[in-house]
Write an enzyme that holds these catalytic residues in place. Structure first.
Site, short mmCIF file in Angstrom:
data_model
loop_
_atom_site.label_atom_id
_atom_site.label_comp_id
_atom_site.label_asym_id
_atom_site.label_seq_id
_atom_site.Cartn_x
_atom_site.Cartn_y
_atom_site.Cartn_z
N TYR A 78 0.86 -1.17 0.00
CA TYR A 78 0.00 0.00 0.00
C TYR A 78 0.90 1.23 0.00
CZ TYR A 78 -3.99 -3.01 0.76
OH TYR A 78 -4.95 -3.97 0.60
N SER A 119 11.42 3.36 -1.54
CA SER A 119 10.86 4.67 -1.81
C SER A 119 11.78 5.77 -1.30
CB SER A 119 9.49 4.80 -1.14
OG SER A 119 9.02 6.13 -1.18
N TYR A 143 4.14 5.25 5.76
CA TYR A 143 4.48 4.55 4.51
C TYR A 143 5.99 4.45 4.35
CZ TYR A 143 5.51 4.05 -0.45
OH TYR A 143 6.06 3.65 -1.65
N LYS A 147 8.74 1.07 4.47
CA LYS A 147 9.74 0.76 3.44
C LYS A 147 11.13 0.65 4.06
CE LYS A 147 7.26 0.62 -0.37
NZ LYS A 147 7.21 -0.58 -1.25
N HIS A 191 -1.88 11.13 -7.32
CA HIS A 191 -0.65 11.67 -7.89
C HIS A 191 -0.91 12.89 -8.76
CE1 HIS A 191 1.41 7.50 -7.27
NE2 HIS A 191 1.29 8.20 -6.16
N ARG A 283 -1.95 17.52 1.71
CA ARG A 283 -1.54 16.18 2.09
C ARG A 283 -0.60 16.25 3.29
NH1 ARG A 283 -0.20 12.66 -3.16
NH2 ARG A 283 1.65 12.30 -1.92
N GLY A 285 2.34 14.92 6.04
CA GLY A 285 3.55 14.11 6.00
C GLY A 285 4.43 14.33 4.79
#
Length: 329
Positions: A78, A119, A143, A147, A191, A283, A285
């Protein structure tokens, strides 16, 4: 030419995954895809497809019993920064927990190589630019933290079990097949480039979700890399492992940063449409500025980006024009 491998691609029905599958095929490898189809698309897959969750040990075990894999390319995850902030448990369970199940299967079936889709989110706020692989890793969202945690596990699995891996730290994947036959189709789409193009084509209102940050035009700056270049890098990373390269982390970016405002203006220029820009919810973070050094990728993999930002956007325009509603499934 090196012997063909049988490669499992997790997340191979997704955006980067589907392009990576085709790059592997073009290199002569046999490919199997494992995907839960929550973010991927059945019609993007042209090889055997196993539908399942990585956290389902039996589903993963059955897949590994059916095929003898020589390598794994692990893209399944995800990937929404925004969602990871509001639901971090989902990201830990699936991105980390699913990877552990996958690694267990690799060990059980003697798979020697793994290429991991990491990432640039592992870096967090830039202390210097361009970001190279020696930059401190201090992710600002769950997220990116998942990673980075997987990268740590991969180093330990190599030290303990000899499972070698290369983690590819993507910057912003973008673009589409040059003929517009394949492209980016997330639902919902978060995106910038696809959302701006969809605004230009009149498919939806465009909302600016960049937070106000301390950059020249007040919007976030990002490094965009063509999905075709990313796909090629996975094939090169796999070959590097076959040639004995040790477990490693490698950036994949263009070395150039573009602000959100610049991208909007480029989309307007290339489409000829001055679509309205509405302010949406910022958004969380999001670091203000990130762009990569790809010197290590060039040195280790012989990789450098082939496509610039105008080619990235033009290819994405072709995709969204041909398939305004994305893949048919």
């Amino acid at each position: 030419m090196a012997a063909a491998l049988t490669v499992l691609v997790t997340g191979g029905a997704g955006y980067v995954g589907s392009f990576t599958v085709r790059a592997l095929q073009q290199a002569g490898h046999e490919v199997v895809v494992f995907d839960n189809l929550r973010q991927g698309h059945r019609s993007a897959v042209c090889v055997p497809l196993v539908v399942g969750e990585l956290i389902d040990r039996e589903a993963v075990a059955t897949c590994f019993r059916r095929w003898r894999f020589d390598a794994v390319i692990h893209l399944a995850a995800y990937t929404s920064v925004r969602e990871s902030v509001t639901d971090p448990n989902k990201y830990v369970v699936h991105n980390v927990g699913g990877t552990i199940v996958l690694l267990e299967a690799c060990l059980r079936h003697d798979v020697p190589y793994l290429v991991f889709s990491s990432s640039s989110e592992v870096y967090g706020e830039a202390r210097y630019l361009p970001l190279d692989e020696a930059h401190p890793t201090e992710p600002t969202n769950p997220y990116g933290a998942t990673k980075l945690q997987v990268e740590h596990y991969l180093r330990w699995y190599d030290a303990a079990y000899g499972l070698r891996s290369i983690s590819l730290r993507y910057f912003n994947a973008a673009g589409a097949a040059l003929d517009g036959s394949m492209g980016e189709d997330h639902r919902p789409e978060e995106h910038l480039i696809p959302n701006a193009i969809r605004g230009a084509l009149g498919l939806q209102a465009f909302r600016l979700t960049s937070p106000v940050v301390a950059t020249p035009d007040g919007t976030t700056i990002r490094d965009y890399v063509h999905v075709l270049d990313l796909a090629e890098a996975h094939v090169l990373a796999l070959e590097a492992l076959r040639q004995g390269h040790p477990t490693d982390v490698i950036n994949l970016g263009s070395g150039v940063g573009y602000s959100t405002r610049q991208i909007i203006e480029l989309v307007q220029e290339l489409t000829g449409v001055r679509f309205p820009v509405e302010r949406g919810e910022a958004r969380p973070g999001e670091p203000p500025i990130k762009y990569a050094s790809y010197a290590k990728a060039e040195r280790v993999l012989g990789w450098r980006p082939r496509y610039g930002i105008e080619e990235i956007i033009a290819s994405a325009v072709r995709w969204h024009t041909r398939f305004p509603h994305g893949y048919p499934d």
